[in-house]
Design a protein around this motif. Structure first.
Motif, PDB file in Angstrom:
ATOM      1  N   GLU A  24     -64.726 -38.096  79.945  1.00 50.84           N
ATOM      2  CA  GLU A  24     -64.803 -39.229  79.030  1.00 50.84           C
ATOM      3  C   GLU A  24     -64.970 -38.755  77.590  1.00 50.84           C
ATOM      4  O   GLU A  24     -64.378 -39.317  76.664  1.00 50.84           O
ATOM      5  CB  GLU A  24     -65.977 -40.131  79.419  1.00 50.84           C
ATOM      6  N   ARG A  81     -74.952 -49.714  78.826  1.00 51.92           N
ATOM      7  CA  ARG A  81     -73.720 -49.474  79.579  1.00 51.92           C
ATOM      8  C   ARG A  81     -72.462 -49.542  78.730  1.00 51.92           C
ATOM      9  O   ARG A  81     -71.395 -49.135  79.187  1.00 51.92           O
ATOM     10  CB  ARG A  81     -73.608 -50.489  80.718  1.00 51.92           C
ATOM     11  N   ASP A  82     -72.557 -50.100  77.535  1.00 51.09           N
ATOM     12  CA  ASP A  82     -71.356 -50.241  76.706  1.00 51.09           C
ATOM     13  C   ASP A  82     -71.735 -50.093  75.234  1.00 51.09           C
ATOM     14  O   ASP A  82     -72.893 -49.893  74.877  1.00 51.09           O
ATOM     15  CB  ASP A  82     -70.684 -51.596  76.959  1.00 51.09           C
ATOM     16  N   GLU A  83     -70.714 -50.207  74.378  1.00 55.31           N
ATOM     17  CA  GLU A  83     -70.910 -50.005  72.952  1.00 55.31           C
ATOM     18  C   GLU A  83     -71.847 -51.040  72.345  1.00 55.31           C
ATOM     19  O   GLU A  83     -72.603 -50.745  71.422  1.00 55.31           O
ATOM     20  CB  GLU A  83     -69.553 -50.047  72.241  1.00 55.31           C
ATOM     21  N   THR A  84     -71.810 -52.251  72.873  1.00 53.25           N
ATOM     22  CA  THR A  84     -72.656 -53.310  72.323  1.00 53.25           C
ATOM     23  C   THR A  84     -74.131 -53.017  72.540  1.00 53.25           C
ATOM     24  O   THR A  84     -74.952 -53.110  71.624  1.00 53.25           O
ATOM     25  CB  THR A  84     -72.293 -54.663  72.942  1.00 53.25           C
ATOM     26  N   THR A  86     -75.562 -50.061  73.345  1.00 48.49           N
ATOM     27  CA  THR A  86     -76.036 -48.789  72.788  1.00 48.49           C
ATOM     28  C   THR A  86     -76.291 -48.886  71.286  1.00 48.49           C
ATOM     29  O   THR A  86     -77.030 -48.069  70.727  1.00 48.49           O
ATOM     30  CB  THR A  86     -75.019 -47.659  73.043  1.00 48.49           C
ATOM     31  N   ARG A 136     -71.400 -43.684  75.724  1.00 53.40           N
ATOM     32  CA  ARG A 136     -71.216 -45.132  75.872  1.00 53.40           C
ATOM     33  C   ARG A 136     -70.953 -45.823  74.533  1.00 53.40           C
ATOM     34  O   ARG A 136     -71.001 -47.038  74.455  1.00 53.40           O
ATOM     35  CB  ARG A 136     -72.450 -45.754  76.543  1.00 53.40           C
ATOM     36  N   GLY A 137     -70.691 -45.034  73.482  1.00 52.95           N
ATOM     37  CA  GLY A 137     -70.246 -45.621  72.226  1.00 52.95           C
ATOM     38  C   GLY A 137     -71.289 -45.761  71.141  1.00 52.95           C
ATOM     39  O   GLY A 137     -71.047 -46.490  70.164  1.00 52.95           O
TER      40      GLY A 137
END
Length: 456
Positions: A24, A81-84, A86, A136-137
């Motif tokens: 990734e 779990r995602d960019e939002t 993190t 995770r962004g």
């Protein structure tokens, strides 16, 4: 599919998971490389409109905060779990007492503190948690609560987290809200690996802070960090760079050399700066030269080092004080550090008699007072200093004080007058010329103002 069909050992599962994270990361790096190549080779291509600035979202959940501060990787993976998620702003609210002029009393006021998940992880050395957030962004250079993650990792310091952030593209010159770059926050001896990583990734060694124009070399000199200072000089740091107050790194080091236990490392710092070309006469804040600073701190060894490199004993600061005046002001505070050694050094390098009003600052330390009185061809009146001597101290040094008062206003012996004339003629060459004079050793010793315990 393999994980669902076959039985794997925990170590094998761990290897698969790490391999997936590395893949990734490589995908993200390839995407960045493609974007960079497109900008380089297709400059005429229309740029997409800038994305609207995302409104920050806040997290005030203590459970989430605790997971980050504890470095609980499993819980962090389940939450971020995602960019939002993190890039959530972690906000805490605490009550603190503040003065209310309107009410005329102290009142409780809410104080908000903000940070990011990545800042918490890198500031506490949780590199596994930081890696998960980055994959995770998490925005690697986001300045939240005044600092970016790189500031916290080097200030801690945590070299593993610093290395991780730089590998993910962190800007080594990112500025905090106060205008400090990460290199300015390498203030502890164990932050040297972080400083090396920053410089290896393009940190600008002569970058000054936004308002005060303090460089990393100023910081290392002020903290007495010999290894940092040598590292910066090897990377081209300018020892003559001045901050907004006009101070060079040499000024900063000499002003900070206060405690006797730190004199050794500050001596090495000053020695290294002078060998790199630092000017020992450069005047900084309030027109203090490095010699003013070390004399005011009672540092005889540093004074000798500066004088051997051409420091001027006659220059005055904005208050009209010479280095000798600063040394006399420091006599009372540094009596246990033999301040008479600093005074003798200054006299050997051409310092002349001081104004009689300065005698009150050294009169409670007989060796210092004797040296200063022996610079006059006629001892000044004693009323300028005698009242400052306590009865106990007078009794302890009765012979000296009695002789000083008895000689006040009286002509000195012809031998002393000859000594004063020779020293005045030699001026700043005293320390070099006197040992070379073709005189008996006893006379050469007499010319160097030895302490005798009485004024005659």
């Amino acid at each position: 599919m393999a994980q669902e069909t076959f039985t794997f050992s925990p170590s094998a599962l761990r290897s698969l998971r790490l391999q997936r994270e590395l893949l990734e990361q490589e995908d993200r790096q390839r995407a960045l490389a493609r974007e960079s190549a497109t900008r380089r080779f297709l400059p005429t291509a229309p740029r997409p409109p800038p994305a609207p600035r995302r409104r920050p979202q806040y997290c005030r959940d203590p459970a989430v905060h605790n997971a980050l501060y504890a470095g609980d990787l499993l819980r962090i993976k389940s939450i971020f779990r995602d960019e939002t998620t993190t890039n959530l702003v972690m906000e805490t609210v605490s009550e603190e007492l503040v003065w209310s002029p309107e009410q005329g009393l102290w009142v409780l006021s809410p104080r908000r503190q903000q940070t990011s998940a990545l800042r918490i992880a890198t500031g506490r050395g949780f590199s596994d948690c930081a890696r998960h957030l980055l994959l995770r962004g998490a925005e690697v250079d986001a300045v939240v609560g005044g600092r970016a993650p790189l500031h916290d990792s080097v200030a801690a310091p945590h070299p593993d987290c610093t290395r991780l952030l730089l590998a993910f593209g962190a800007d080594p010159n990112v500025l905090s809200a106060e205008g400090w770059a990460p290199l300015h926050l390498c203030t502890a001896p164990d932050s040297l690996p972080c400083a090396e990583l920053l410089l290896a990734h393009g940190a600008r060694v002569n970058l000054g802070t936004r308002e005060r124009q303090v460089t990393a070399l100023h910081v290392a000199a002020r903290q007495g960090l010999v290894a940092h200072l040598e590292l910066y000089l090897r990377h081209g740091a300018d020892p003559s760079h001045r901050n907004h107050q006009g101070e060079t790194p040499l000024n900063a080091a000499c002003a900070a050399a206060e405690r006797p236990e730190d004199s050794g490392r500050y001596y090495r710092v000053v020695e290294r700066l002078l060998s790199a070309g630092a000017d020992p006469r450069a005047a900084g804040r309030k027109d203090h030269t490095p010699l003013h600073n070390v004399c005011g701190n009672g540092q005889a060894e540093l004074a000798g080092l500066l004088l051997s490199h051409g420091a001027d004993v006659t220059v005055t600061n904005c208050a009209g004080y010479t280095p000798m005046d600063c040394a006399l002001h420091a006599v009372e505070e540094y009596r246990h550090r033999r301040p008479e050694e600093t005074i003798a050094l200054l006299l050997r390098h051409g310092a002349g008699p001081v104004h009689p009003k300065m005698l009150k600052f050294c009169c409670r330390h007989p060796p210092a007072l004797e040296l200063v009185l022996n610079t006059y061809d006629r001892v000044p009146p004693a009323h300028t200093w005698v009242e400052a001597v306590s009865p106990e101290l007078w009794e302890e040094h009765r012979d000296f004080y009695s002789s000083a008062v008895a000689m006040a206003g009286q002509p000195r012996r012809l031998q002393h007058l000859a000594r004063c004339a020779i020293r005045c003629h030699l001026g700043t060459r005293c320390h070099v010329a006197v040992p070379k004079l073709a005189l008996p050793p006893a006379l050469r010793h007499y010319l160097q103002l030895p302490l005798q315990g009485v004024i005659s």
